[in-house]
Design a protein around this motif. Structure first.
Motif, PDB file in Angstrom:
ATOM      1  N   ALA A  23      41.383  27.520  37.987  1.00 53.36           N
ATOM      2  CA  ALA A  23      41.959  28.868  37.897  1.00 53.36           C
ATOM      3  C   ALA A  23      43.106  29.065  38.871  1.00 53.36           C
ATOM      4  O   ALA A  23      44.053  29.799  38.583  1.00 53.36           O
ATOM      5  CB  ALA A  23      40.867  29.903  38.163  1.00 53.36           C
ATOM      6  N   ALA A  24      43.032  28.416  40.016  1.00 52.83           N
ATOM      7  CA  ALA A  24      44.114  28.545  41.001  1.00 52.83           C
ATOM      8  C   ALA A  24      45.398  27.911  40.493  1.00 52.83           C
ATOM      9  O   ALA A  24      46.501  28.394  40.771  1.00 52.83           O
ATOM     10  CB  ALA A  24      43.694  27.907  42.323  1.00 52.83           C
ATOM     11  N   TYR A  25      45.265  26.815  39.719  1.00 52.99           N
ATOM     12  CA  TYR A  25      46.448  26.138  39.192  1.00 52.99           C
ATOM     13  C   TYR A  25      46.961  26.797  37.906  1.00 52.99           C
ATOM     14  O   TYR A  25      48.164  26.792  37.645  1.00 52.99           O
ATOM     15  CB  TYR A  25      46.137  24.667  38.911  1.00 52.99           C
ATOM     16  N   PHE A  26      46.063  27.356  37.113  1.00 53.96           N
ATOM     17  CA  PHE A  26      46.466  27.981  35.843  1.00 53.96           C
ATOM     18  C   PHE A  26      45.867  29.390  35.746  1.00 53.96           C
ATOM     19  O   PHE A  26      44.988  29.642  34.916  1.00 53.96           O
ATOM     20  CB  PHE A  26      46.001  27.125  34.656  1.00 53.96           C
ATOM     21  N   PRO A  27      46.321  30.302  36.594  1.00 50.55           N
ATOM     22  CA  PRO A  27      45.708  31.641  36.646  1.00 50.55           C
ATOM     23  C   PRO A  27      45.849  32.435  35.351  1.00 50.55           C
ATOM     24  O   PRO A  27      44.913  33.129  34.938  1.00 50.55           O
ATOM     25  CB  PRO A  27      46.432  32.325  37.817  1.00 50.55           C
ATOM     26  N   GLU A  28      47.016  32.332  34.709  1.00 53.31           N
ATOM     27  CA  GLU A  28      47.223  33.121  33.489  1.00 53.31           C
ATOM     28  C   GLU A  28      46.329  32.632  32.352  1.00 53.31           C
ATOM     29  O   GLU A  28      45.795  33.438  31.579  1.00 53.31           O
ATOM     30  CB  GLU A  28      48.695  33.066  33.068  1.00 53.31           C
ATOM     31  N   ARG A  29      46.145  31.317  32.232  1.00 57.37           N
ATOM     32  CA  ARG A  29      45.320  30.765  31.156  1.00 57.37           C
ATOM     33  C   ARG A  29      43.848  31.164  31.318  1.00 57.37           C
ATOM     34  O   ARG A  29      43.105  31.196  30.333  1.00 57.37           O
ATOM     35  CB  ARG A  29      45.438  29.244  31.131  1.00 57.37           C
ATOM     36  N   TYR A  32      54.259  39.981  40.479  1.00 55.79           N
ATOM     37  CA  TYR A  32      55.597  40.362  40.025  1.00 55.79           C
ATOM     38  C   TYR A  32      55.861  39.836  38.612  1.00 55.79           C
ATOM     39  O   TYR A  32      56.489  40.524  37.801  1.00 55.79           O
ATOM     40  CB  TYR A  32      56.647  39.834  41.016  1.00 55.79           C
ATOM     41  N   ARG A  33      55.366  38.645  38.334  1.00 55.71           N
ATOM     42  CA  ARG A  33      55.456  38.146  36.955  1.00 55.71           C
ATOM     43  C   ARG A  33      54.574  39.000  36.041  1.00 55.71           C
ATOM     44  O   ARG A  33      54.940  39.276  34.897  1.00 55.71           O
ATOM     45  CB  ARG A  33      55.026  36.676  36.901  1.00 55.71           C
ATOM     46  N   LEU A  34      53.415  39.409  36.551  1.00 54.90           N
ATOM     47  CA  LEU A  34      52.515  40.260  35.764  1.00 54.90           C
ATOM     48  C   LEU A  34      53.190  41.582  35.414  1.00 54.90           C
ATOM     49  O   LEU A  34      53.101  42.058  34.276  1.00 54.90           O
ATOM     50  CB  LEU A  34      51.223  40.505  36.545  1.00 54.90           C
ATOM     51  N   ARG A  35      53.876  42.176  36.379  1.00 54.98           N
ATOM     52  CA  ARG A  35      54.589  43.436  36.111  1.00 54.98           C
ATOM     53  C   ARG A  35      55.677  43.229  35.066  1.00 54.98           C
ATOM     54  O   ARG A  35      55.914  44.096  34.226  1.00 54.98           O
ATOM     55  CB  ARG A  35      55.195  43.967  37.410  1.00 54.98           C
ATOM     56  N   SER A  80      33.249  32.764  38.386  1.00 55.08           N
ATOM     57  CA  SER A  80      33.983  32.195  39.531  1.00 55.08           C
ATOM     58  C   SER A  80      35.448  31.981  39.194  1.00 55.08           C
ATOM     59  O   SER A  80      36.343  32.338  39.968  1.00 55.08           O
ATOM     60  CB  SER A  80      33.341  30.867  39.952  1.00 55.08           C
ATOM     61  N   SER A  81      35.700  31.386  38.026  1.00 52.03           N
ATOM     62  CA  SER A  81      37.097  31.140  37.630  1.00 52.03           C
ATOM     63  C   SER A  81      37.832  32.450  37.364  1.00 52.03           C
ATOM     64  O   SER A  81      39.027  32.569  37.660  1.00 52.03           O
ATOM     65  CB  SER A  81      37.138  30.243  36.396  1.00 52.03           C
ATOM     66  N   SER A  82      37.139  33.444  36.831  1.00 55.47           N
ATOM     67  CA  SER A  82      37.769  34.740  36.559  1.00 55.47           C
ATOM     68  C   SER A  82      38.226  35.395  37.852  1.00 55.47           C
ATOM     69  O   SER A  82      39.337  35.943  37.940  1.00 55.47           O
ATOM     70  CB  SER A  82      36.789  35.665  35.833  1.00 55.47           C
ATOM     71  N   GLU A  83      37.378  35.336  38.868  1.00 53.76           N
ATOM     72  CA  GLU A  83      37.734  35.934  40.154  1.00 53.76           C
ATOM     73  C   GLU A  83      38.974  35.278  40.740  1.00 53.76           C
ATOM     74  O   GLU A  83      39.929  35.946  41.147  1.00 53.76           O
ATOM     75  CB  GLU A  83      36.558  35.801  41.122  1.00 53.76           C
ATOM     76  N   THR A  84      38.966  33.945  40.794  1.00 50.02           N
ATOM     77  CA  THR A  84      40.118  33.224  41.357  1.00 50.02           C
ATOM     78  C   THR A  84      41.368  33.425  40.507  1.00 50.02           C
ATOM     79  O   THR A  84      42.467  33.633  41.036  1.00 50.02           O
ATOM     80  CB  THR A  84      39.797  31.726  41.468  1.00 50.02           C
ATOM     81  N   GLY A  85      41.219  33.370  39.177  1.00 47.18           N
ATOM     82  CA  GLY A  85      42.361  33.547  38.293  1.00 47.18           C
ATOM     83  C   GLY A  85      42.996  34.923  38.437  1.00 47.18           C
ATOM     84  O   GLY A  85      44.224  35.050  38.504  1.00 47.18           O
ATOM     85  N   MET A  86      42.173  35.960  38.493  1.00 50.33           N
ATOM     86  CA  MET A  86      42.683  37.323  38.635  1.00 50.33           C
ATOM     87  C   MET A  86      43.434  37.500  39.951  1.00 50.33           C
ATOM     88  O   MET A  86      44.500  38.108  39.999  1.00 50.33           O
ATOM     89  CB  MET A  86      41.529  38.324  38.556  1.00 50.33           C
ATOM     90  N   MET A  87      42.873  36.953  41.031  1.00 49.19           N
ATOM     91  CA  MET A  87      43.480  37.140  42.350  1.00 49.19           C
ATOM     92  C   MET A  87      44.662  36.195  42.596  1.00 49.19           C
ATOM     93  O   MET A  87      45.431  36.421  43.528  1.00 49.19           O
ATOM     94  CB  MET A  87      42.423  36.938  43.442  1.00 49.19           C
ATOM     95  N   SER A  88      44.787  35.156  41.778  1.00 54.28           N
ATOM     96  CA  SER A  88      45.886  34.199  41.970  1.00 54.28           C
ATOM     97  C   SER A  88      47.108  34.529  41.121  1.00 54.28           C
ATOM     98  O   SER A  88      48.136  33.859  41.234  1.00 54.28           O
ATOM     99  CB  SER A  88      45.421  32.782  41.637  1.00 54.28           C
ATOM    100  N   LEU A  89      47.009  35.534  40.274  1.00 58.40           N
ATOM    101  CA  LEU A  89      48.147  35.892  39.417  1.00 58.40           C
ATOM    102  C   LEU A  89      49.341  36.342  40.248  1.00 58.40           C
ATOM    103  O   LEU A  89      49.192  37.031  41.263  1.00 58.40           O
ATOM    104  CB  LEU A  89      47.747  37.023  38.457  1.00 58.40           C
ATOM    105  N   THR A 117      45.501  46.693  34.258  1.00 60.99           N
ATOM    106  CA  THR A 117      44.581  47.836  34.349  1.00 60.99           C
ATOM    107  C   THR A 117      43.363  47.489  35.201  1.00 60.99           C
ATOM    108  O   THR A 117      42.917  48.297  36.028  1.00 60.99           O
ATOM    109  CB  THR A 117      44.128  48.265  32.940  1.00 60.99           C
ATOM    110  N   LEU A 118      42.829  46.288  35.022  1.00 64.30           N
ATOM    111  CA  LEU A 118      41.680  45.864  35.820  1.00 64.30           C
ATOM    112  C   LEU A 118      42.041  45.724  37.301  1.00 64.30           C
ATOM    113  O   LEU A 118      41.238  46.057  38.181  1.00 64.30           O
ATOM    114  CB  LEU A 118      41.135  44.530  35.289  1.00 64.30           C
ATOM    115  N   LEU A 119      43.248  45.238  37.565  1.00 66.52           N
ATOM    116  CA  LEU A 119      43.668  45.014  38.954  1.00 66.52           C
ATOM    117  C   LEU A 119      44.095  46.298  39.665  1.00 66.52           C
ATOM    118  O   LEU A 119      44.318  46.268  40.882  1.00 66.52           O
ATOM    119  CB  LEU A 119      44.818  44.003  38.993  1.00 66.52           C
ATOM    120  N   GLU A 120      44.235  47.393  38.926  1.00 68.85           N
ATOM    121  CA  GLU A 120      44.551  48.655  39.588  1.00 68.85           C
ATOM    122  C   GLU A 120      43.435  49.064  40.542  1.00 68.85           C
ATOM    123  O   GLU A 120      43.692  49.748  41.531  1.00 68.85           O
ATOM    124  CB  GLU A 120      44.782  49.746  38.535  1.00 68.85           C
ATOM    125  N   ARG A 121      42.222  48.674  40.223  1.00 72.12           N
ATOM    126  CA  ARG A 121      41.084  48.908  41.110  1.00 72.12           C
ATOM    127  C   ARG A 121      40.410  47.568  41.400  1.00 72.12           C
ATOM    128  O   ARG A 121      39.408  47.214  40.780  1.00 72.12           O
ATOM    129  CB  ARG A 121      40.097  49.892  40.485  1.00 72.12           C
TER     130      ARG A 121
END
Length: 423
Positions: A117-123, A36-39, A24-33, A54-58
């Protein structure tokens, strides 16, 4: 299951709840990143960011993997919870397991981990990417099959996931800059917003109006011409014959100094130094005109309307000042007598530009109509006043103090008594 002890089942159930929380936290964290900071991190060689990217490409594969894992864990947890509840509460165990496990999963496997995860997506997302990337290998056939089915369902509703745009719109980019907070200094933020606003501002919004253009009549007495040339504080001087409508061209002060050093300086030699006039159609957005100045290697032009009549003068410096603010130094005496009084009121010249007033005093006068305060007052009254009077101009109490030559010359504004107009 009968051979497994109750304590062991409790331990397994607890582990399954933690695994469910991970998915659950992985899903929210990935989608909350922040993508532009990730790039930015990817460009800087951040390994975890590259893996997440790479994971978010699909995203369909990523979501499919997470949901497969999460649902398997939750179903297994439900089965174990039911067995435990039956052992402890008999026939009432099914109801106890249903409501009890629902509450436990909501608190410990859904709301709490997703909020974190919504508050700390990168962690959350960066460490989770190790596990998700490893799980994608054995679960790939299931994920691929699930994606094929879901994509077919989406196509039935004429939804093509490949057509989704990832670029920011103009207004979205403004929001990003506005919400950058301390990440971008206020001064830089204002400059970025000014660049974005260039396409919404036209040349007539910032041009020097026709009646304020400082030029030299070439048909004037030669001594007066020389005096004006030598005392002019402008780098480029407009020459005209009798009226501004018969403009001859611009002469650069550098050329004037060069001609003055020669013994033979006359109108003929001055006219030979005149540079061709560059005309700018009114209504041209500033971003377009900035590019035209750059391409044509020109710094000044005359603004004309659809009939070819001269309306004003625009320079490259005027456009740059729209971006960075006033920066030029000049020997001119100040042309604006807008003064703040001790009682909070302002004495404003009627010829003042509305955009300049809004920027300087943070007012909210409309900018879509007349460009001067005099024009806005006349539009509101629909008649040229002959005597001083008071009015409420778009929420601002205004007292007209001076009227001359069919124009409102000076007014007093009471911004502290401003009332927002009801629409």
């Amino acid at each position: 299951m009968d051979e497994i002890s109750t304590s062991t089942l409790f331990i397994i159930l607890t582990v399954l709840i933690f695994i469910s929380a991970f998915f659950s936290s992985s899903e929210t964290g990935m989608m909350s990143l922040n993508k532009y900071r990730l790039r930015h991190l990817v460009q800087n060689g951040h390994k975890s960011a590259k893996r997440v990217s790479t994971l978010l490409e699909r995203p369909d594969r990523l979501i499919g993997l997470i949901l497969i894992g999460n649902n398997l864990v939750n179903i297994l947890a439900s089965s174990i919870a039911t067995i435990l509840a039956i052992r402890l509460y008999g026939d009432y165990g099914v109801a106890v397991a249903t409501f009890g496990l629902t509450i436990v999963l909501l608190i410990f496997a859904e709301v709490t981990p997703k909020t974190l995860a919504a508050y700390f997506p990168e962690r959350i997302a960066f460490p989770a990417s190790y596990v998700l990337q490893a799980l994608l290998i054995p679960f790939y056939p299931f994920v691929w099959g699930l994606n094929q089915i879901t994509n077919c369902v989406l196509k039935m509703f004429r939804i093509n996931i490949d057509d989704q745009a990832d670029a920011l719109t103009h207004e979205e980019l403004r929001s990003v800059v506005n919400e950058s907070g301390a990440l971008i200094p206020r001064r830089h933020r204002d400059m970025l917003l000014s660049v974005l606003d260039l396409e919404n501002v036209t040349v007539e919004d910032i041009m020097v109006p026709r009646n304020e253009i400082a030029g030299i009549d070439i048909n004037d007495d030669w001594k007066n011409i020389v005096k004006k040339l030598t005392h002019s504080t402008h780098t480029r001087i407009l020459l005209y014959r009798d009226t501004l409508d018969d403009a001859v061209g611009f002469v650069h002060s550098r050329d004037v100094l060069r001609l003055l050093s020669k013994t033979k300086f006359s109108k003929e030699t001055l006219l030979r130094a005149v540079r061709e006039i560059y005309f700018v159609p009114e209504g041209t957005p500033l971003n377009v005109q900035l590019l035209k100045f750059q391409r044509n290697k020109i710094r000044i032009g005359l603004v004309v309307d659809e009939y070819g009549d001269l309306q004003g003068l625009i320079t490259l410096e005027d456009i740059l000042e729209e971006i960075v603010g006033d920066f030029t130094t000049t020997m001119d005496l100040p042309t604006s007598n807008n003064v703040k009084q001790t009682d909070g009121t302002y004495l404003i010249e009627g010829s003042s530009n509305i955009r300049d007033l809004n920027k300087q005093f943070k007012w909210r006068l409309p900018e879509s109509g007349p460009r001067t305060l005099n024009g806005l007052i006349l539009e509101h009254l629909e008649v040229i006043p002959t005597d001083p009077l008071c009015l409420r101009l778009h929420g601002y109490p205004v007292e007209i103090l001076e009227i001359k030559d069919n124009m409102v010359k000076q007014v007093k504004v009471f911004p502290h008594l401003y009332k927002k107009r009801r629409i």
